[in-house]
Scaffold this motif. Structure first.
Motif, PDB file in Angstrom:
ATOM      1  N   LEU A   1      -5.831  -5.354 -11.793  1.00 12.70           N
ATOM      2  CA  LEU A   1      -6.910  -5.349 -10.803  1.00 12.70           C
ATOM      3  C   LEU A   1      -7.726  -6.639 -10.793  1.00 12.70           C
ATOM      4  O   LEU A   1      -8.648  -6.778  -9.990  1.00 12.70           O
ATOM      5  N   ALA A   2      -7.381  -7.581 -11.636  1.00 12.12           N
ATOM      6  CA  ALA A   2      -8.228  -8.759 -11.838  1.00 12.12           C
ATOM      7  C   ALA A   2      -8.536  -9.504 -10.544  1.00 12.12           C
ATOM      8  O   ALA A   2      -9.648  -9.983 -10.345  1.00 12.12           O
ATOM      9  N   ALA A   3      -7.555  -9.623  -9.651  1.00 11.08           N
ATOM     10  CA  ALA A   3      -7.745 -10.416  -8.432  1.00 11.08           C
ATOM     11  C   ALA A   3      -8.237  -9.589  -7.244  1.00 11.08           C
ATOM     12  O   ALA A   3      -8.538 -10.152  -6.184  1.00 11.08           O
TER      13      ALA A   3
ATOM     14  N   GLY B   1      -6.242  10.806 -20.719  1.00  8.52           N
ATOM     15  CA  GLY B   1      -4.942  10.834 -20.060  1.00  8.52           C
ATOM     16  C   GLY B   1      -5.066  11.146 -18.593  1.00  8.52           C
ATOM     17  O   GLY B   1      -6.148  11.496 -18.097  1.00  8.52           O
ATOM     18  N   GLU B   2      -3.958  11.019 -17.883  1.00  9.20           N
ATOM     19  CA  GLU B   2      -3.913  11.250 -16.449  1.00  9.20           C
ATOM     20  C   GLU B   2      -2.596  11.907 -16.106  1.00  9.20           C
ATOM     21  O   GLU B   2      -1.574  11.662 -16.757  1.00  9.20           O
ATOM     22  N   ASP B   3      -2.594  12.735 -15.086  1.00  9.74           N
ATOM     23  CA  ASP B   3      -1.379  13.404 -14.637  1.00  9.74           C
ATOM     24  C   ASP B   3      -0.326  12.351 -14.284  1.00  9.74           C
ATOM     25  O   ASP B   3      -0.520  11.540 -13.377  1.00  9.74           O
ATOM     26  N   THR B   4       0.790  12.360 -15.000  1.00 14.86           N
ATOM     27  CA  THR B   4       1.807  11.332 -14.774  1.00 14.86           C
ATOM     28  C   THR B   4       2.459  11.443 -13.401  1.00 14.86           C
ATOM     29  O   THR B   4       3.050  10.478 -12.915  1.00 14.86           O
ATOM     30  N   ARG B   5       2.348  12.598 -12.761  1.00 11.31           N
ATOM     31  CA  ARG B   5       2.918  12.745 -11.421  1.00 11.31           C
ATOM     32  C   ARG B   5       2.173  11.899 -10.398  1.00 11.31           C
ATOM     33  O   ARG B   5       2.664  11.675  -9.291  1.00 11.31           O
ATOM     34  N   GLN B   6       0.965  11.438 -10.757  1.00 13.12           N
ATOM     35  CA  GLN B   6       0.193  10.603  -9.853  1.00 13.12           C
ATOM     36  C   GLN B   6       0.390   9.116 -10.133  1.00 13.12           C
ATOM     37  O   GLN B   6      -0.218   8.271  -9.484  1.00 13.12           O
ATOM     38  N   SER B   7       1.241   8.811 -11.084  1.00  8.83           N
ATOM     39  CA  SER B   7       1.484   7.407 -11.437  1.00  8.83           C
ATOM     40  C   SER B   7       2.095   6.657 -10.267  1.00  8.83           C
ATOM     41  O   SER B   7       3.028   7.146  -9.619  1.00  8.83           O
ATOM     42  N   GLY B   8       1.580   5.481  -9.985  1.00  8.35           N
ATOM     43  CA  GLY B   8       2.132   4.649  -8.920  1.00  8.35           C
ATOM     44  C   GLY B   8       1.539   4.861  -7.553  1.00  8.35           C
ATOM     45  O   GLY B   8       1.941   4.209  -6.591  1.00  8.35           O
ATOM     46  N   ARG B   9       0.548   5.740  -7.433  1.00  4.86           N
ATOM     47  CA  ARG B   9      -0.032   6.006  -6.118  1.00  4.86           C
ATOM     48  C   ARG B   9      -1.002   4.915  -5.670  1.00  4.86           C
ATOM     49  O   ARG B   9      -1.418   4.896  -4.525  1.00  4.86           O
ATOM     50  N   GLN B  10      -1.395   4.050  -6.598  1.00  8.08           N
ATOM     51  CA  GLN B  10      -2.220   2.907  -6.246  1.00  8.08           C
ATOM     52  C   GLN B  10      -1.431   1.640  -6.581  1.00  8.08           C
ATOM     53  O   GLN B  10      -0.690   1.602  -7.557  1.00  8.08           O
ATOM     54  N   LEU B  11      -1.615   0.612  -5.772  1.00  4.38           N
ATOM     55  CA  LEU B  11      -0.809  -0.587  -5.930  1.00  4.38           C
ATOM     56  C   LEU B  11      -0.962  -1.182  -7.324  1.00  4.38           C
ATOM     57  O   LEU B  11       0.008  -1.670  -7.913  1.00  4.38           O
ATOM     58  N   TRP B  12      -2.178  -1.154  -7.877  1.00  6.04           N
ATOM     59  CA  TRP B  12      -2.415  -1.753  -9.188  1.00  6.04           C
ATOM     60  C   TRP B  12      -1.808  -0.934 -10.324  1.00  6.04           C
ATOM     61  O   TRP B  12      -1.756  -1.407 -11.448  1.00  6.04           O
ATOM     62  N   GLN B  13      -1.333   0.264 -10.030  1.00  7.10           N
ATOM     63  CA  GLN B  13      -0.590   1.019 -11.038  1.00  7.10           C
ATOM     64  C   GLN B  13       0.874   0.583 -11.089  1.00  7.10           C
ATOM     65  O   GLN B  13       1.618   0.982 -11.978  1.00  7.10           O
ATOM     66  N   GLN B  14       1.277  -0.241 -10.111  1.00  3.10           N
ATOM     67  CA  GLN B  14       2.668  -0.665 -10.014  1.00  3.10           C
ATOM     68  C   GLN B  14       2.903  -2.060 -10.570  1.00  3.10           C
ATOM     69  O   GLN B  14       4.046  -2.495 -10.671  1.00  3.10           O
ATOM     70  N   GLY B  15       1.849  -2.765 -10.902  1.00  7.70           N
ATOM     71  CA  GLY B  15       2.000  -4.102 -11.456  1.00  7.70           C
ATOM     72  C   GLY B  15       0.832  -4.988 -11.075  1.00  7.70           C
ATOM     73  O   GLY B  15      -0.088  -4.561 -10.353  1.00  7.70           O
ATOM     74  N   PRO B  16       0.823  -6.238 -11.544  1.00  4.48           N
ATOM     75  CA  PRO B  16      -0.254  -7.168 -11.189  1.00  4.48           C
ATOM     76  C   PRO B  16      -0.340  -7.359  -9.679  1.00  4.48           C
ATOM     77  O   PRO B  16       0.679  -7.544  -9.011  1.00  4.48           O
ATOM     78  N   VAL B  17      -1.553  -7.307  -9.140  1.00  2.06           N
ATOM     79  CA  VAL B  17      -1.757  -7.424  -7.701  1.00  2.06           C
ATOM     80  C   VAL B  17      -2.055  -8.877  -7.344  1.00  2.06           C
ATOM     81  O   VAL B  17      -2.993  -9.482  -7.882  1.00  2.06           O
TER      82      VAL B  17
ATOM     83  N   VAL C   1      -3.305 -11.396  -4.437  1.00  2.00           N
ATOM     84  CA  VAL C   1      -4.186 -11.276  -3.273  1.00  2.00           C
ATOM     85  C   VAL C   1      -4.114 -12.559  -2.449  1.00  2.00           C
ATOM     86  O   VAL C   1      -4.267 -13.657  -2.985  1.00  2.00           O
ATOM     87  N   VAL C   2      -3.872 -12.382  -1.153  1.00  2.00           N
ATOM     88  CA  VAL C   2      -3.868 -13.505  -0.215  1.00  2.00           C
ATOM     89  C   VAL C   2      -4.874 -13.184   0.883  1.00  2.00           C
ATOM     90  O   VAL C   2      -4.807 -12.117   1.502  1.00  2.00           O
ATOM     91  N   ARG C   3      -5.772 -14.101   1.133  1.00  3.83           N
ATOM     92  CA  ARG C   3      -6.798 -13.904   2.162  1.00  3.83           C
ATOM     93  C   ARG C   3      -6.424 -14.671   3.427  1.00  3.83           C
ATOM     94  O   ARG C   3      -6.129 -15.870   3.371  1.00  3.83           O
ATOM     95  N   GLY C   4      -6.457 -13.979   4.544  1.00  2.00           N
ATOM     96  CA  GLY C   4      -6.306 -14.631   5.833  1.00  2.00           C
ATOM     97  C   GLY C   4      -7.648 -14.722   6.522  1.00  2.00           C
ATOM     98  O   GLY C   4      -8.673 -14.319   5.967  1.00  2.00           O
ATOM     99  N   GLU C   5      -7.655 -15.241   7.736  1.00  2.00           N
ATOM    100  CA  GLU C   5      -8.910 -15.318   8.484  1.00  2.00           C
ATOM    101  C   GLU C   5      -9.405 -13.938   8.881  1.00  2.00           C
ATOM    102  O   GLU C   5     -10.610 -13.683   8.921  1.00  2.00           O
ATOM    103  N   ARG C   6      -8.466 -13.037   9.180  1.00  2.00           N
ATOM    104  CA  ARG C   6      -8.828 -11.688   9.619  1.00  2.00           C
ATOM    105  C   ARG C   6      -8.093 -10.619   8.815  1.00  2.00           C
ATOM    106  O   ARG C   6      -8.029  -9.471   9.240  1.00  2.00           O
ATOM    107  N   SER C   7      -7.526 -10.998   7.702  1.00  2.00           N
ATOM    108  CA  SER C   7      -6.704 -10.055   6.945  1.00  2.00           C
ATOM    109  C   SER C   7      -6.856 -10.285   5.448  1.00  2.00           C
ATOM    110  O   SER C   7      -7.215 -11.371   4.995  1.00  2.00           O
ATOM    111  N   LEU C   8      -6.566  -9.218   4.712  1.00  2.00           N
ATOM    112  CA  LEU C   8      -6.484  -9.280   3.264  1.00  2.00           C
ATOM    113  C   LEU C   8      -5.154  -8.637   2.897  1.00  2.00           C
ATOM    114  O   LEU C   8      -4.908  -7.463   3.217  1.00  2.00           O
TER     115      LEU C   8
END
Length: 439
Positions: free
Chosen positions: A100-102, A167-183, A185-192
């Protein structure tokens, strides 16, 4: 039972009766004690001083400390909120913190929703465990006007009078992008753009297309002030499987689907819902430049119209409008933009009625799904051609504002376009045949 005990305690304050006799007080105390004992037995909390309310406050306090540490980017405090004996979970949370650092967070909070009973922990150290359902609410700085909300099933443990997340229910693993690996981040003028398992160059190209999609949709939708901020958040996971995990759906639902938009239909108040465009890196990757442009513009249109898209809005209208906004100004002819429908028409199989919501199901015959999108697009294109673009937008808004599906389209057709459903369908069928013959 908790509410009954609380009322009794309030009415029991003040001591003896006015005439000085004490038996009623002793009886009241005995009944209160019995009720408290029964409550403890029912909740499984007989060993916890203060009862379930005090326990829940302590659990919420633990979650508050955990959330504050993440907001403050304080890794030591973040890990201090995790059970020191849950070594595997601590290692996992250390990775999540780094992933989640970035990510630019404007807020990050937990709210305790409900708890279950708890039992003695087995193993060294003793303690008690409780199963808890918590609601995570977070906002991305500069992009979310309202929080994204997601629920987690957590386990918390008490050690030495302090509660930790264990602990956390393992069935919910991967439901957030940061649970899948380092995120990344690229910033656009109108987008993230947020990516996991993707190189920065690919994410930059995605941001560039999203930056072009936003003004294209803005000129088509004519958003009112504060209805849509004119920016989008795009996520690209590492694979189709990871995309399905984010959406908590089977992989088969999204095979061949280049992107989807998540979010809550129908905003509340003036705030726009927090949407995410989720890109399937595999299907998106085989598209050419034009196809990618259409996909990003289509999904951006869903973000823009989300606050006015409700349960009353049929899919032929919401998907048709998104396609209309995407193809608008591209110069593509109906036969080029609707190849499946063109083939069906050439074989003498013109549609008899507008597509229903089930026709837009991802799991099924691909040609049927494509035709449903093309039919909805031509319905919206017809309104823009035969009435005006402004009337199309007004029609879309009027349908969504109806509140429920029954009568929504019929009322909007009459009030905005001055036409009956039967006449609209007949005009649409003729328009489809005419446009596909013309090329």
């Amino acid at each position: 039972m908790r509410d009954v005990t609380g009322r009794w305690r309030r009415s029991g304050r003040g001591g003896a009766r006015a005439d000085g006799r004490a038996p009623a007080r002793r009886a009241a105390c005995a009944l209160a004690a019995a009720l408290m004992a029964l409550q403890a037995a029912l909740t499984g909390c007989s060993g916890l001083t203060g009862g379930p309310d005090a326990r829940d406050r302590a659990l919420q306090g633990a979650l508050d400390r955990w959330a504050a540490a993440l907001r403050d980017r304080d890794e030591s405090a973040f890990l201090a909120a995790v059970d020191p004996d849950a070594e595997a979970y601590r290692a996992e949370q250390r990775r999540v913190f780094a992933n989640l650092a970035a990510v630019p967070l404007a807020s990050w909070d937990y709210r305790l929703v409900r708890t279950g009973g708890f039992a003695p922990e087995r193993g060294e150290g003793g303690g008690r465990r409780v199963a808890a359902e918590a609601e995570l609410r977070y906002r991305l700085a500069g992009y979310d006007s309202v929080p994204v909300t997601t629920r987690s099933r957590l386990t918390l443990v008490e050690r030495g009078g302090r509660w930790y997340v264990a602990g956390e229910d393992t069935r919910q693993s991967g439901r957030q992008l940061w649970q899948q690996g380092p995120v990344t981040v690229v910033r656009g003028e109108r987008s993230l753009v947020l990516g996991a398992g993707q190189d920065r160059a690919r994410l930059r190209a995605l941001a560039d297309l999203a930056d072009k999609a936003v003004p294209a949709v803005g000129s088509a939708w004519h958003a009112k002030p504060r209805e849509w901020p004119g920016r989008v958040v795009v996520e690209m996971p590492a694979s189709l499987e990871r995309m399905a995990a984010l959406l908590d759906s089977p992989v088969s639902n999204y095979r061949g689907i280049a992107a989807v938009t998540t979010g809550e239909a129908g905003g509340t108040g003036a705030a726009a819902p927090a949407d995410r465009i989720i890109v399937n890196p595999e299907a998106y990757g085989v598209l050419g430049d034009f196809g990618r442009r259409i996909v990003l513009t289509h999904e951006t249109a869903h973000v823009a119209t989300r606050a006015k898209t409700t349960k009353a809005t049929p899919l032929w209208l919401s998907e048709g409008f998104a396609d209309w906004a995407a193809y608008r100004g591209t110069g593509r002819t109906p036969r080029q933009a609707a190849p499946e429908l063109a083939r069906a028409a050439a074989a003498g199989r013109l549609p008899g009625q507008l597509p229903g919501d089930p026709d837009f199901g991802f799991a099924g015959e691909a040609g049927k799904l494509a035709r449903a999108y093309e039919e909805g697009w031509l319905a919206c294109r017809m309104i823009a051609d035969r009435w005006s673009e402004e009337k199309l937008v007004a029609f879309y808004r009027a349908v969504g504002e109806h509140g429920h599906r029954d009568g929504a389209v019929e009322t909007a057709l009459r009030d905005v376009l001055g036409i009956s459903p039967a006449e609209f369908t007949q005009r649409w069928r003729s328009y489809v045949a005419e446009q596909l013959r013309a090329g």
